[in-house]
Scaffold this active site. Structure first.
Site, PDB file in Angstrom:
ATOM      1  N   SER A 199      89.957 -24.597 -10.884  1.00  0.00           N
ATOM      2  CA  SER A 199      91.165 -25.360 -10.535  1.00  0.00           C
ATOM      3  C   SER A 199      92.096 -24.425  -9.776  1.00  0.00           C
ATOM      4  O   SER A 199      91.970 -23.193  -9.855  1.00  0.00           O
ATOM      5  CB  SER A 199      91.851 -25.824 -11.826  1.00  0.00           C
ATOM      6  OG  SER A 199      93.143 -26.336 -11.566  1.00  0.00           O
ATOM      7  N   TYR A 257      94.461 -24.438 -20.475  1.00  0.00           N
ATOM      8  CA  TYR A 257      93.711 -24.920 -19.308  1.00  0.00           C
ATOM      9  C   TYR A 257      93.642 -23.832 -18.233  1.00  0.00           C
ATOM     10  O   TYR A 257      92.565 -23.480 -17.747  1.00  0.00           O
ATOM     11  CB  TYR A 257      94.412 -26.175 -18.768  1.00  0.00           C
ATOM     12  CG  TYR A 257      93.731 -26.853 -17.606  1.00  0.00           C
ATOM     13  CD1 TYR A 257      92.691 -27.753 -17.810  1.00  0.00           C
ATOM     14  CD2 TYR A 257      94.135 -26.612 -16.290  1.00  0.00           C
ATOM     15  CE1 TYR A 257      92.074 -28.384 -16.742  1.00  0.00           C
ATOM     16  CE2 TYR A 257      93.531 -27.247 -15.220  1.00  0.00           C
ATOM     17  CZ  TYR A 257      92.502 -28.140 -15.452  1.00  0.00           C
ATOM     18  OH  TYR A 257      91.886 -28.765 -14.392  1.00  0.00           O
TER      19      TYR A 257
HETATM   20  P1  NAD Z   1      87.848 -36.757 -15.590  1.00  0.00           P
HETATM   21  O1  NAD Z   1      88.518 -36.857 -16.916  1.00  0.00           O
HETATM   22  O2  NAD Z   1      87.948 -37.906 -14.673  1.00  0.00           O
HETATM   23  O3  NAD Z   1      86.318 -36.351 -15.759  1.00  0.00           O
HETATM   24  C1  NAD Z   1      85.914 -35.383 -16.676  1.00  0.00           C
HETATM   25  C2  NAD Z   1      84.576 -35.801 -17.264  1.00  0.00           C
HETATM   26  O4  NAD Z   1      84.148 -34.770 -18.163  1.00  0.00           O
HETATM   27  C3  NAD Z   1      84.671 -37.104 -18.093  1.00  0.00           C
HETATM   28  O5  NAD Z   1      83.682 -38.015 -17.672  1.00  0.00           O
HETATM   29  C4  NAD Z   1      84.424 -36.641 -19.522  1.00  0.00           C
HETATM   30  O6  NAD Z   1      83.745 -37.620 -20.327  1.00  0.00           O
HETATM   31  C5  NAD Z   1      83.557 -35.404 -19.302  1.00  0.00           C
HETATM   32  N1  NAD Z   1      83.564 -34.509 -20.455  1.00  0.00           N
HETATM   33  C6  NAD Z   1      84.627 -34.112 -21.198  1.00  0.00           C
HETATM   34  N2  NAD Z   1      84.221 -33.349 -22.219  1.00  0.00           N
HETATM   35  C7  NAD Z   1      82.863 -33.246 -22.114  1.00  0.00           C
HETATM   36  C8  NAD Z   1      81.861 -32.583 -22.868  1.00  0.00           C
HETATM   37  N3  NAD Z   1      82.167 -31.883 -23.970  1.00  0.00           N
HETATM   38  N4  NAD Z   1      80.574 -32.673 -22.457  1.00  0.00           N
HETATM   39  C9  NAD Z   1      80.257 -33.394 -21.355  1.00  0.00           C
HETATM   40  N5  NAD Z   1      81.148 -34.063 -20.615  1.00  0.00           N
HETATM   41  C10 NAD Z   1      82.445 -33.987 -20.981  1.00  0.00           C
HETATM   42  O7  NAD Z   1      88.493 -35.453 -14.926  1.00  0.00           O
HETATM   43  P2  NAD Z   1      88.246 -34.741 -13.510  1.00  0.00           P
HETATM   44  O8  NAD Z   1      89.580 -34.504 -12.942  1.00  0.00           O
HETATM   45  O9  NAD Z   1      87.205 -35.416 -12.708  1.00  0.00           O
HETATM   46  O10 NAD Z   1      87.714 -33.331 -14.038  1.00  0.00           O
HETATM   47  C11 NAD Z   1      86.538 -32.711 -13.543  1.00  0.00           C
HETATM   48  C12 NAD Z   1      86.811 -31.234 -13.412  1.00  0.00           C
HETATM   49  O11 NAD Z   1      87.763 -31.015 -12.381  1.00  0.00           O
HETATM   50  C13 NAD Z   1      87.399 -30.593 -14.669  1.00  0.00           C
HETATM   51  O12 NAD Z   1      86.784 -29.352 -14.902  1.00  0.00           O
HETATM   52  C14 NAD Z   1      88.857 -30.430 -14.323  1.00  0.00           C
HETATM   53  O13 NAD Z   1      89.459 -29.405 -15.048  1.00  0.00           O
HETATM   54  C15 NAD Z   1      88.752 -30.121 -12.838  1.00  0.00           C
HETATM   55  N6  NAD Z   1      89.967 -30.295 -12.063  1.00  0.00           N
HETATM   56  C16 NAD Z   1      90.601 -31.494 -12.015  1.00  0.00           C
HETATM   57  C17 NAD Z   1      91.769 -31.630 -11.274  1.00  0.00           C
HETATM   58  C18 NAD Z   1      92.514 -32.930 -11.186  1.00  0.00           C
HETATM   59  O14 NAD Z   1      93.678 -32.943 -10.757  1.00  0.00           O
HETATM   60  N7  NAD Z   1      91.895 -34.047 -11.532  1.00  0.00           N
HETATM   61  C19 NAD Z   1      92.284 -30.531 -10.566  1.00  0.00           C
HETATM   62  C20 NAD Z   1      91.608 -29.320 -10.652  1.00  0.00           C
HETATM   63  C21 NAD Z   1      90.443 -29.202 -11.391  1.00  0.00           C
END
Ligand code: NAD
Length: 279
Positions: free
Chosen positions: A142, A155
């Site tokens: 991130s 985080y």
């Molecule tokens: P999201 O909540 O839409 O998707 C995350 C997915 O991870 C979900 O489907 C959830 O069921 C799954 N998950 C959670 N715990 C789990 C586990 N123990 N085992 C398997 N699956 C699991 O969120 P997102 O934003 O798509 O997040 C994806 C990645 O992107 C994450 O690592 C997040 O930290 C990172 N990220 C997101 C953002 C943002 O603004 N959305 C920004 C930077 C980084």
């Protein structure tokens, strides 16, 4: 050139958000995508949308905090397909709140998924990829893994660790034909904001205070895959993310106003939400 055609790819956290959008875009590019997630229903829904349109998508129920299960999935994919070209260690969760309000359990939950989950996926995939002599590990960190993020400390801690893991391993892995990339997005429009735990704060208040509008998730997936195809070490986007990262490297004090504003905004919300009795 399409780097992903006929490639075998595992995506964790594929039921929602970035993982789901990556799976869709990879399928469109002709990859065989193994979509892994802990959320069974979401996974089935996401995968059936793909298979209905003729994509070669498979599903795997997976909790990334279970090392043996992560290993078993990677073994199965290699046994079924004869190879593993890419793994996107992408599953992640968030807790929003001030450090003084966090329990060790909050810390553990975030570290288990965001850091141990990535370590398990990286470790198992790396051994297999070194043996086969090729492969690419893509770890979702991130912007919070490059720039300190008050009110998101567990985080941010895990995301800095994922950047360290990925950039260090990249140097070791090169000689074995294995690439490693860290992905560092700013705000992306996904389910993470609904799924997050908010301590003495409310989702809507937090969203209203976001300093930047979240980017469309499909656009984010396309940017990530472009960076992966170019074998970038770190993929940082949108543009403000690169600016903040650059300012921080120039001098840490340059991003102090942003951090201070985040804390100030949060404390206004915190007081309100405490007064309303929420936690
Ligand atoms: P999201 O909540 O839409 O998707 C995350 C997915 O991870 C979900 O489907 C959830 O069921 C799954 N998950 C959670 N715990 C789990 C586990 N123990 N085992 C398997 N699956 C699991 O969120 P997102 O934003 O798509 O997040 C994806 C990645 O992107 C994450 O690592 C997040 O930290 C990172 N990220 C997101 C953002 C943002 O603004 N959305 C920004 C930077 C980084």
């Amino acid at each position: 050139m399409n780097e992903f055609k006929d490639k075998t790819v595992i995506v964790t956290g594929a039921a929602s958000g970035i993982g789901r959008a990556l799976s869709e875009e990879l399928s469109r590019k002709g990859a065989i995508v193994i979509m892994a997630d802990i959320h069974r229903d979401g996974l089935q829904q996401a995968a059936s949308k793909l298979t209905e349109s003729g994509a070669r998508a498979e599903t795997a129920y997976l909790d990334v905090t279970r090392a043996e299960d992560v290993q078993a999935l990677i073994d199965k994919v290699i046994s079924d397909h004869g190879r593993l070209d890419y793994i996107f260690n992408n599953a992640g969760i968030a807790v929003a709140g001030e450090a003084r309000d966090l329990s060790l359990d909050h810390w553990r939950r975030v570290i288990d998924v965001n850091l141990w989950g990535v370590i398990y996926g990286t470790n198992a995939a790396y051994s297999a990829m070194v043996k086969q002599g090729f492969g690419h590990i893509v770890n979702t960190a991130s912007l919070a893994g490059l720039v300190g993020s008050p009110t998101m400390i567990p985080y941010s801690t895990t995301k800095f660790a994922v950047v360290g893991l990925s950039t260090s391993l990249r140097a070791e892995a090169e000689e074995f034909g294995v690439n490693v990339t860290a992905v560092c997005p700013g705000f992306i429009q996904t389910g993470i904001f609904d799924a997050a735990t908010y301590i003495h704060s409310r989702k809507d208040d937090m969203l209203a205070k976001l300093p930047f509008k979240p980017m469309d998730v499909d656009e984010a997936a396309r940017i990530i895959l472009r960076g992966v195809a170019r074998n970038k070490a770190i993929i940082v986007f949108p543009f403000y993310g690169r600016v903040l990262w650059w300012l921080q490297r120039l001098h840490n004090s340059l991003i102090k106003p942003v951090a201070r504003k985040t804390v100030k905004d949060f404390r206004e919300l915190r007081t309100e939400s405490k007064a309303k009795g929420s936690s």
